[in-house]
Design a protein around this motif. Structure first.
Motif, short mmCIF file in Angstrom:
data_model
loop_
_atom_site.label_atom_id
_atom_site.label_comp_id
_atom_site.label_asym_id
_atom_site.label_seq_id
_atom_site.Cartn_x
_atom_site.Cartn_y
_atom_site.Cartn_z
N TYR A 178 0.85 -1.19 0.00
CA TYR A 178 0.00 0.00 0.00
C TYR A 178 0.89 1.25 0.00
O TYR A 178 2.03 1.22 0.49
N ILE A 179 0.35 2.31 -0.58
CA ILE A 179 1.04 3.60 -0.59
C ILE A 179 0.50 4.45 0.55
O ILE A 179 -0.72 4.55 0.75
N GLU A 235 -8.54 -0.12 6.89
CA GLU A 235 -7.61 -0.65 7.87
C GLU A 235 -7.54 -2.17 7.79
O GLU A 235 -6.46 -2.77 7.92
N GLU A 236 -8.68 -2.80 7.56
CA GLU A 236 -8.70 -4.26 7.43
C GLU A 236 -7.91 -4.71 6.19
O GLU A 236 -7.16 -5.69 6.24
N ALA A 237 -8.06 -3.99 5.09
CA ALA A 237 -7.34 -4.33 3.86
C ALA A 237 -5.84 -4.18 4.03
O ALA A 237 -5.04 -4.98 3.51
N LEU A 238 -5.42 -3.15 4.78
CA LEU A 238 -4.00 -2.94 5.00
C LEU A 238 -3.39 -4.07 5.83
O LEU A 238 -2.17 -4.30 5.77
N GLY A 239 -4.23 -4.78 6.58
CA GLY A 239 -3.72 -5.86 7.40
C GLY A 239 -3.05 -6.96 6.62
O GLY A 239 -2.19 -7.69 7.14
N ASP A 240 -3.40 -7.11 5.34
CA ASP A 240 -2.82 -8.14 4.49
C ASP A 240 -1.72 -7.59 3.59
O ASP A 240 -1.23 -8.30 2.71
#
Length: 263
Positions: free
Chosen positions: A196-197, A251-256
Protein backbone atom coordinates in the motif's frame (compact mmCIF):
# COMPACT_ATOMS: atom_id res chain seq x y z
CA UNK A 1 21.32 -69.60 -20.84
CA UNK A 2 18.44 -70.17 -18.44
CA UNK A 3 15.43 -67.85 -18.25
CA UNK A 4 16.36 -66.39 -14.85
CA UNK A 5 19.80 -65.28 -16.07
CA UNK A 6 18.30 -63.83 -19.26
CA UNK A 7 15.84 -61.77 -17.22
CA UNK A 8 18.65 -60.48 -14.96
CA UNK A 9 20.79 -59.37 -17.90
CA UNK A 10 17.81 -57.65 -19.54
CA UNK A 11 17.10 -55.63 -16.38
CA UNK A 12 20.79 -54.74 -16.05
CA UNK A 13 20.97 -53.63 -19.70
CA UNK A 14 17.99 -51.29 -19.32
CA UNK A 15 18.87 -49.96 -15.87
CA UNK A 16 22.51 -49.02 -16.53
CA UNK A 17 22.81 -46.32 -19.23
CA UNK A 18 26.49 -47.04 -19.70
CA UNK A 19 25.70 -50.57 -20.92
CA UNK A 20 23.20 -49.63 -23.62
CA UNK A 21 25.23 -46.77 -25.07
CA UNK A 22 23.18 -43.89 -23.55
CA UNK A 23 24.96 -41.54 -21.16
CA UNK A 24 22.92 -40.05 -18.29
CA UNK A 25 21.84 -36.43 -18.91
CA UNK A 26 23.90 -33.86 -17.05
CA UNK A 27 23.15 -30.13 -17.33
CA UNK A 28 25.98 -28.32 -19.09
CA UNK A 29 26.82 -24.97 -17.49
CA UNK A 30 27.16 -21.90 -19.70
CA UNK A 31 29.95 -20.35 -17.68
CA UNK A 32 28.09 -17.03 -17.58
CA UNK A 33 29.00 -15.47 -14.20
CA UNK A 34 26.47 -14.11 -11.74
CA UNK A 35 25.84 -10.42 -12.49
CA UNK A 36 26.50 -9.52 -8.85
CA UNK A 37 29.22 -12.03 -8.01
CA UNK A 38 31.80 -11.92 -5.21
CA UNK A 39 34.46 -10.40 -7.45
CA UNK A 40 32.21 -7.54 -8.52
CA UNK A 41 30.78 -6.91 -5.05
CA UNK A 42 34.27 -7.13 -3.58
CA UNK A 43 35.03 -3.82 -5.28
CA UNK A 44 32.43 -2.11 -3.06
CA UNK A 45 33.51 -0.83 0.36
CA UNK A 46 30.88 -0.21 3.01
CA UNK A 47 31.56 3.09 4.75
CA UNK A 48 33.92 4.23 1.97
CA UNK A 49 32.42 3.84 -1.51
CA UNK A 50 30.59 6.92 -2.80
CA UNK A 51 27.49 6.91 -4.97
CA UNK A 52 29.65 7.59 -8.01
CA UNK A 53 31.95 4.76 -6.96
CA UNK A 54 29.05 2.32 -6.68
CA UNK A 55 27.71 3.40 -10.07
CA UNK A 56 31.14 2.90 -11.65
CA UNK A 57 31.10 -0.73 -10.46
CA UNK A 58 27.43 -1.63 -10.97
CA UNK A 59 26.18 0.86 -13.54
CA UNK A 60 22.94 2.84 -13.26
CA UNK A 61 20.45 1.42 -10.78
CA UNK A 62 17.22 -0.03 -12.17
CA UNK A 63 15.36 1.92 -9.47
CA UNK A 64 16.16 4.52 -6.82
CA UNK A 65 13.76 4.56 -3.86
CA UNK A 66 13.25 6.59 -0.69
CA UNK A 67 14.74 9.76 -2.14
CA UNK A 68 17.78 7.92 -3.52
CA UNK A 69 18.69 6.20 -0.23
CA UNK A 70 17.93 2.79 -1.74
CA UNK A 71 19.13 1.50 -5.10
CA UNK A 72 17.77 -1.68 -6.69
CA UNK A 73 19.47 -3.72 -9.42
CA UNK A 74 18.25 -6.89 -11.12
CA UNK A 75 19.45 -9.13 -13.93
CA UNK A 76 18.96 -12.73 -15.03
CA UNK A 77 21.47 -15.17 -16.51
CA UNK A 78 21.24 -18.49 -18.32
CA UNK A 79 23.09 -21.03 -16.15
CA UNK A 80 22.84 -24.15 -18.37
CA UNK A 81 22.87 -24.56 -22.13
CA UNK A 82 19.39 -26.09 -22.08
CA UNK A 83 18.00 -22.73 -20.92
CA UNK A 84 17.70 -22.92 -17.13
CA UNK A 85 17.61 -19.33 -15.83
CA UNK A 86 18.65 -17.72 -12.56
CA UNK A 87 17.36 -14.33 -11.37
CA UNK A 88 19.46 -12.14 -9.13
CA UNK A 89 18.60 -8.79 -7.59
CA UNK A 90 20.77 -6.50 -5.52
CA UNK A 91 19.82 -4.13 -2.73
CA UNK A 92 22.15 -1.17 -2.16
CA UNK A 93 21.62 1.33 0.69
CA UNK A 94 23.35 4.63 1.40
CA UNK A 95 23.91 6.74 4.48
CA UNK A 96 24.12 10.22 3.03
CA UNK A 97 26.54 9.95 0.11
CA UNK A 98 28.33 6.84 1.37
CA UNK A 99 27.59 3.14 0.84
CA UNK A 100 26.04 1.71 4.00
CA UNK A 101 24.86 -1.77 2.99
CA UNK A 102 24.44 -4.15 0.07
CA UNK A 103 22.94 -7.62 -0.32
CA UNK A 104 22.19 -9.93 -3.25
CA UNK A 105 19.02 -12.01 -3.58
CA UNK A 106 19.17 -15.12 -5.77
CA UNK A 107 15.48 -15.50 -6.49
CA UNK A 108 12.88 -13.99 -8.82
CA UNK A 109 11.13 -12.47 -5.80
CA UNK A 110 11.75 -12.55 -2.07
CA UNK A 111 13.14 -10.67 0.92
CA UNK A 112 16.57 -9.38 1.77
CA UNK A 113 17.84 -9.67 5.34
CA UNK A 114 17.70 -5.87 5.58
CA UNK A 115 13.90 -6.05 5.99
CA UNK A 116 12.81 -5.17 2.45
CA UNK A 117 11.10 -7.45 -0.06
CA UNK A 118 10.99 -7.33 -3.87
CA UNK A 119 7.43 -8.21 -4.99
CA UNK A 120 7.36 -6.97 -8.59
CA UNK A 121 9.67 -5.83 -11.36
CA UNK A 122 10.39 -8.75 -13.70
CA UNK A 123 8.23 -8.45 -16.81
CA UNK A 124 8.05 -11.67 -18.79
CA UNK A 125 10.37 -14.65 -18.47
CA UNK A 126 14.06 -14.76 -19.32
CA UNK A 127 14.74 -16.75 -22.52
CA UNK A 128 18.11 -17.58 -24.07
CA UNK A 129 21.43 -15.95 -23.32
CA UNK A 130 20.16 -12.35 -23.44
CA UNK A 131 19.68 -11.22 -19.81
CA UNK A 132 16.36 -9.94 -18.56
CA UNK A 133 16.49 -6.82 -16.39
CA UNK A 134 14.12 -5.41 -13.83
CA UNK A 135 11.78 -2.83 -15.37
CA UNK A 136 11.71 0.45 -13.47
CA UNK A 137 7.99 1.13 -14.00
CA UNK A 138 7.04 -2.21 -12.43
CA UNK A 139 9.53 -2.43 -9.55
CA UNK A 140 7.74 -2.64 -6.21
CA UNK A 141 9.53 -3.04 -2.89
CA UNK A 142 7.76 -3.38 0.45
CA UNK A 143 8.89 -3.34 4.06
CA UNK A 144 8.42 -6.31 6.32
CA UNK A 145 5.35 -6.05 8.55
CA UNK A 146 7.11 -5.02 11.75
CA UNK A 147 8.69 -2.00 10.05
CA UNK A 148 5.55 -0.09 8.99
CA UNK A 149 3.62 0.43 12.22
CA UNK A 150 4.37 4.17 12.16
CA UNK A 151 2.64 4.53 8.78
CA UNK A 152 -0.33 2.36 9.77
CA UNK A 153 -1.02 4.29 12.96
CA UNK A 154 0.01 7.78 11.83
CA UNK A 155 -2.07 10.54 13.47
CA UNK A 156 -2.25 13.57 11.14
CA UNK A 157 -2.31 17.06 12.58
CA UNK A 158 -5.10 19.60 12.13
CA UNK A 159 -3.68 20.87 8.83
CA UNK A 160 -2.82 17.42 7.47
CA UNK A 161 -4.53 14.32 6.19
CA UNK A 162 -3.10 10.84 5.71
CA UNK A 163 -3.95 8.97 2.51
CA UNK A 164 -3.63 5.22 2.00
CA UNK A 165 -3.97 3.64 -1.44
CA UNK A 166 -4.06 -0.11 -2.10
CA UNK A 167 -5.00 -2.37 -5.01
CA UNK A 168 -7.35 -5.30 -4.90
CA UNK A 169 -5.65 -8.44 -6.22
CA UNK A 170 -6.89 -9.62 -9.59
CA UNK A 171 -4.86 -12.70 -10.43
CA UNK A 172 -7.31 -13.66 -13.16
CA UNK A 173 -5.19 -11.36 -15.31
CA UNK A 174 -2.28 -13.78 -15.03
CA UNK A 175 0.49 -11.29 -14.32
CA UNK A 176 -0.99 -8.64 -12.05
CA UNK A 177 1.41 -5.80 -12.89
CA UNK A 178 1.19 -2.70 -10.69
CA UNK A 179 -0.56 0.40 -12.11
CA UNK A 180 1.10 3.81 -11.73
CA UNK A 181 -0.20 6.13 -9.00
CA UNK A 182 0.24 9.90 -8.82
CA UNK A 183 -0.68 11.62 -5.56
CA UNK A 184 0.70 14.88 -4.19
CA UNK A 185 4.49 14.81 -4.63
CA UNK A 186 4.43 11.13 -5.64
CA UNK A 187 4.68 10.52 -9.38
CA UNK A 188 3.99 7.23 -11.20
CA UNK A 189 4.43 5.02 -8.14
CA UNK A 190 3.91 1.30 -8.91
CA UNK A 191 0.99 0.04 -6.79
CA UNK A 192 1.38 -3.70 -6.22
CA UNK A 193 -1.51 -5.63 -4.67
CA UNK A 194 0.78 -6.91 -1.89
CA UNK A 195 1.54 -3.39 -0.69
CA UNK A 196 0.00 0.00 0.00
CA UNK A 197 1.04 3.60 -0.59
CA UNK A 198 1.05 5.97 2.37
CA UNK A 199 1.29 9.72 1.85
CA UNK A 200 0.67 12.76 4.07
CA UNK A 201 -0.93 15.76 2.34
CA UNK A 202 -1.97 19.25 3.38
CA UNK A 203 -5.69 19.39 4.14
CA UNK A 204 -7.92 20.57 1.29
CA UNK A 205 -8.99 19.55 -2.24
CA UNK A 206 -6.76 16.83 -3.66
CA UNK A 207 -6.44 14.55 -6.70
CA UNK A 208 -5.52 10.88 -6.99
CA UNK A 209 -4.57 9.55 -10.45
CA UNK A 210 -4.16 5.87 -11.30
CA UNK A 211 -3.21 5.07 -14.91
CA UNK A 212 -5.20 8.08 -16.17
CA UNK A 213 -8.24 7.43 -13.96
CA UNK A 214 -8.80 10.49 -11.70
CA UNK A 215 -10.47 10.77 -8.32
CA UNK A 216 -11.03 14.29 -6.94
CA UNK A 217 -11.58 14.42 -3.18
CA UNK A 218 -11.51 16.72 -0.18
CA UNK A 219 -8.92 15.80 2.42
CA UNK A 220 -10.12 17.01 5.87
CA UNK A 221 -7.56 18.04 8.46
CA UNK A 222 -6.77 15.28 10.95
CA UNK A 223 -8.38 12.58 8.78
CA UNK A 224 -7.11 9.29 7.44
CA UNK A 225 -8.52 8.40 4.01
CA UNK A 226 -8.40 5.03 2.26
CA UNK A 227 -8.70 4.35 -1.47
CA UNK A 228 -9.11 0.94 -3.08
CA UNK A 229 -8.05 0.49 -6.71
CA UNK A 230 -9.98 -2.22 -8.56
CA UNK A 231 -9.24 -3.52 -12.02
CA UNK A 232 -12.60 -4.49 -13.47
CA UNK A 233 -12.08 -7.16 -16.14
CA UNK A 234 -14.42 -7.64 -19.10
CA UNK A 235 -14.26 -10.13 -21.96
CA UNK A 236 -12.22 -7.89 -24.25
CA UNK A 237 -10.99 -5.09 -22.01
CA UNK A 238 -10.44 -3.90 -18.47
CA UNK A 239 -10.82 -0.63 -16.59
CA UNK A 240 -9.52 0.79 -13.36
CA UNK A 241 -11.92 1.98 -10.68
CA UNK A 242 -11.01 4.05 -7.62
CA UNK A 243 -13.17 3.67 -4.51
CA UNK A 244 -12.98 5.82 -1.38
CA UNK A 245 -13.68 3.19 1.30
CA UNK A 246 -14.61 3.60 5.00
CA UNK A 247 -11.70 3.62 7.48
CA UNK A 248 -12.72 0.26 8.93
CA UNK A 249 -12.58 -1.48 5.54
CA UNK A 250 -9.35 0.30 4.64
CA UNK A 251 -7.61 -0.65 7.87
CA UNK A 252 -8.70 -4.26 7.43
CA UNK A 253 -7.34 -4.33 3.86
CA UNK A 254 -4.00 -2.94 5.00
CA UNK A 255 -3.72 -5.86 7.40
CA UNK A 256 -2.82 -8.14 4.49
CA UNK A 257 -0.38 -5.70 2.90
CA UNK A 258 2.99 -4.08 3.60
CA UNK A 259 4.15 -0.51 3.10
CA UNK A 260 5.50 0.22 -0.39
CA UNK A 261 8.81 2.10 -0.54
CA UNK A 262 8.15 5.03 -2.88
CA UNK A 263 10.47 6.70 -5.38
Amino acid sequence: MNSVRKAFLLVLFVALPGLNGCAPFLPIPTGIPEPYNETTLGRLQVGKSSRDGVASVLGHADAQLDGGRIWIYGQSRMITVDGIQQYQSLLVMFEGETLDYYEALEARYGCWDAGLCLVSGWVGVAVGREPLRLEREKIAVVTKRQDDSEARHFEPGAGQCAVYVYKKANLILGRDYPPAVTLGSLRDEPLHYKGYIFHVLPAGPRRLTVEGEIAEFNCPGGARMYFEVVQDVHLSSSELLIHNVPPGKGEEALGDRNLLITW
